[in-house]
Design an enzyme around this catalytic site. Structure first.
Site, PDB file in Angstrom:
ATOM      1  N   HIS A 181      33.775  42.311  42.051  1.00 56.54           N
ATOM      2  CA  HIS A 181      32.647  42.332  43.014  1.00 56.54           C
ATOM      3  C   HIS A 181      31.368  41.887  42.359  1.00 56.54           C
ATOM      4  O   HIS A 181      31.200  42.155  41.232  1.00 56.54           O
ATOM      5  CB  HIS A 181      32.625  43.525  43.642  1.00 56.54           C
ATOM      6  CG  HIS A 181      33.565  43.816  44.556  1.00 56.54           C
ATOM      7  ND1 HIS A 181      33.197  44.789  45.573  1.00 56.54           N
ATOM      8  CD2 HIS A 181      34.667  43.577  44.975  1.00 56.54           C
ATOM      9  CE1 HIS A 181      34.206  44.647  46.387  1.00 56.54           C
ATOM     10  NE2 HIS A 181      35.237  44.139  46.078  1.00 56.54           N
ATOM     11  N   TYR A 219      26.183  49.887  51.451  1.00 57.68           N
ATOM     12  CA  TYR A 219      25.584  51.309  51.195  1.00 57.68           C
ATOM     13  C   TYR A 219      24.561  51.332  52.388  1.00 57.68           C
ATOM     14  O   TYR A 219      23.586  50.655  52.237  1.00 57.68           O
ATOM     15  CB  TYR A 219      24.786  51.399  49.986  1.00 57.68           C
ATOM     16  CG  TYR A 219      25.924  51.548  48.631  1.00 57.68           C
ATOM     17  CD1 TYR A 219      26.426  50.576  47.879  1.00 57.68           C
ATOM     18  CD2 TYR A 219      26.104  52.806  48.253  1.00 57.68           C
ATOM     19  CE1 TYR A 219      27.184  50.958  46.880  1.00 57.68           C
ATOM     20  CE2 TYR A 219      26.778  53.139  47.099  1.00 57.68           C
ATOM     21  CZ  TYR A 219      27.482  52.104  46.465  1.00 57.68           C
ATOM     22  OH  TYR A 219      28.142  52.471  45.365  1.00 57.68           O
ATOM     23  N   PRO A 250      28.458  60.869  43.630  1.00 60.66           N
ATOM     24  CA  PRO A 250      29.287  59.750  43.476  1.00 60.66           C
ATOM     25  C   PRO A 250      28.576  58.504  43.947  1.00 60.66           C
ATOM     26  O   PRO A 250      28.946  57.338  43.906  1.00 60.66           O
ATOM     27  CB  PRO A 250      30.554  59.924  44.468  1.00 60.66           C
ATOM     28  CG  PRO A 250      30.003  60.937  45.474  1.00 60.66           C
ATOM     29  CD  PRO A 250      29.089  61.750  44.648  1.00 60.66           C
ATOM     30  N   LYS A 264      29.378  56.407  39.001  1.00 59.42           N
ATOM     31  CA  LYS A 264      29.317  56.593  37.567  1.00 59.42           C
ATOM     32  C   LYS A 264      30.051  57.462  36.946  1.00 59.42           C
ATOM     33  O   LYS A 264      30.247  57.350  35.638  1.00 59.42           O
ATOM     34  CB  LYS A 264      27.912  56.917  37.093  1.00 59.42           C
ATOM     35  CG  LYS A 264      26.665  55.942  37.443  1.00 59.42           C
ATOM     36  CD  LYS A 264      26.640  54.895  36.484  1.00 59.42           C
ATOM     37  CE  LYS A 264      26.433  53.233  36.858  1.00 59.42           C
ATOM     38  NZ  LYS A 264      27.169  52.289  36.652  1.00 59.42           N
ATOM     39  N   TYR A 317      23.685  49.694  37.974  1.00 61.72           N
ATOM     40  CA  TYR A 317      25.174  49.993  38.596  1.00 61.72           C
ATOM     41  C   TYR A 317      26.216  49.092  37.803  1.00 61.72           C
ATOM     42  O   TYR A 317      27.306  49.939  37.809  1.00 61.72           O
ATOM     43  CB  TYR A 317      25.059  49.293  40.139  1.00 61.72           C
ATOM     44  CG  TYR A 317      26.008  49.528  40.905  1.00 61.72           C
ATOM     45  CD1 TYR A 317      25.802  50.443  41.862  1.00 61.72           C
ATOM     46  CD2 TYR A 317      27.050  48.743  40.990  1.00 61.72           C
ATOM     47  CE1 TYR A 317      26.776  50.916  42.855  1.00 61.72           C
ATOM     48  CE2 TYR A 317      28.076  49.225  41.891  1.00 61.72           C
ATOM     49  CZ  TYR A 317      27.891  50.058  42.753  1.00 61.72           C
ATOM     50  OH  TYR A 317      29.045  50.529  43.720  1.00 61.72           O
TER      51      TYR A 317
END
Ligand code: APR
Ligand code: PHB
Length: 393
Positions: A72, A201, A295, A299, A387
């Site tokens: 991704h 998200y 979550p 990580k 991220y």
């Protein structure tokens, strides 16, 4: 039985540590309380940082990951009825993430360990670690109905949040830092193709939602729900309707998820938690045994991998040179990265979720921060940097 490194727990941390040590010529034994099928089925997260992918490849666990992992290049943020894409390679100088479920990582590592590693015992439940601060620590466990003892040069607690290894660190030497959240996640696995290319998200007045995936045919979706929610109160249609409502876009009123049979449904608590130090004498803690992140930042697995990379390097250094220097630095080295990830996970969580006690002012602050990420390359780069993963310490 005696071994150089006794590893408690056969989750990703314990299994990967055993692989890394095997490659370095250091022997180990892994003791896992559950059976193989249970460990291989346990649903967890599925986002691998580039550094995690590199480590898995280096230990020979990259073949299926390279075939089946979904690379991704970004994520989508939805808030205020709008969508913004973050382009990770552009923001980080080329870093990406890979979607490959933790269940699959575990299956690959178990198969490798059984084929060419040291002993990996399932249904071997550890009760205690004795003499952690002596030269000859010992692990007491039950296997095949018998009490057994494994003496070790070093013991590593990779036994997760509910493990017992950390209880071998005397209470007065241990400090625990914790934050709980006034919400949980309801997670589903569905036989439905994701209609989105990247993870979404979503911040919404109804609460947070996350659209992830496992394969091109299987979706993994999450909804923020109140603590104590019973999954039985969420029949499939209610879950799908709520997901669609939280992902709604002003510009595409007809946008809907593709629905399909729901094969798993569970409520997951959200917690931030760190225990310090991560070492006591010859006992080391790694992964969820030492720290938990909510979550939202994906990580948990990556932190576990980073811990065991640092530890394997230190144990190999000790085996090669006789020097304890890296082992002594282990806790501090790991905790620097852990606290960075704690901060990131906390910030993602509190920016995206609706706290039941939050005021309209708090909501405005969340939206201002999301707007900043959507419009400032600096703010977006900060998120993308964390991220996709900071360098392994
Ligand atoms: N004896 C032997 N094994 C034990 C004991 C015990 N007393 N207690 C726990 N275990 C085992 C568990 O059954 C589990 O398989 O230790 C393992 C711990 O594995 P995980 O909980 O997966 O933890 P870790 O390997 O640190 O991986 C971290 O897990 O929660 C996710 O998000 C987190 O993805 C991250 C990953
Ligand atoms: C998942 O795919 O399970 C997942 C993805 C991203 C997260 C958390 C979980 O932040």
């Amino acid at each position: 039985m005696h071994t150089t490194v006794g590893i408690i727990g056969g989750g990703p941390a314990g299994l990967l540590l055993a692989r890394l040590l095997h490659r370095a010529g250091v022997d180990s034994v892994v003791l896992e309380s559950r059976d193989r099928a249970y460990v291989e089925r346990r649903q967890r997260a599925g986002i691998l940082e580039q550094g995690t992918v590199d480590v898995l490849r280096a230990v020979g666990a990259g073949a299926r990951l390279d075939r089946e992992g979904l690379v991704h290049d970004g994520i989508e943020l939805r808030f205020d009825g709008r969508a913004h894409r973050l382009d990770f390679p552009a923001l980080t100088g080329g870093r990406r993430v890979t979607v490959y479920a933790q269940t699959e990582v575990v299956k690959d590592l178990v198969a490798l360990q059984l084929a060419e590693g040291g002993p990996l015992l399932f249904e071997a439940e550890v009760h205690a670690v004795d003499g952690a601060d002596t030269d000859r620590p010992a692990i007491r466990y039950t296997h095949e109905g018998r009490e057994q003892t494994l003496t070790c040069d070093y013991v590593v607690g990779c036994d997760g949040f509910h493990g017992i290894a950390r209880t071998a660190v005397p209470e007065h030497l241990r400090t625990t830092y914790e934050r709980t959240y006034p919400y949980s996640w309801l997670g589903i696995l569905a036989e439905a193709p994701p209609v989105y290319d990247e993870l979404i998200y979503a911040h919404s007045p109804r609460g947070f939602a996350l659209a992830s995936m496992r394969t091109p045919a299987v979706s993994r979706l999450y909804l923020q729900v109140p603590n104590g929610t019973d999954p039985a109160d969420w029949p499939d249609e209610r879950v799908w309707d709520e997901l669609d409502a939280r992902f709604a876009l002003d510009s595409a009123p007809g946008w809907r998820l593709k629905r399909g049979p729901v094969t798993q449904k569970a409520v997951l608590p959200m917690r931030s938690w760190v225990t310090e130090p991560m070492r006591h004498g010859r006992l080391f803690l790694a992964g969820d045994a030492a720290h938990i992140v909510p979550p939202t930042g994906a990580k948990g697995l990556n932190l576990a991998v980073a811990d065991v990379v640092v530890l394997a390097r230190a144990l190999a250094h000790r085996a090669g040179t006789g020097s304890d220097e890296l082992l002594e630095a282990y806790s501090d080295t790991c905790l620097r990265r852990v606290w960075r990830a704690e901060h990131f996970s906390y910030a993602m969580t509190t920016t995206l979720h609706a706290d039941p006690a939050q005021s309209p002012f708090d909501t405005r602050l969340q939206l201002a921060q999301l707007e900043r990420i959507a419009t400032s390359p600096h703010a977006a780069a900060e998120l993308a940097d964390n991220y996709t993963g900071l360098p392994m310490g």
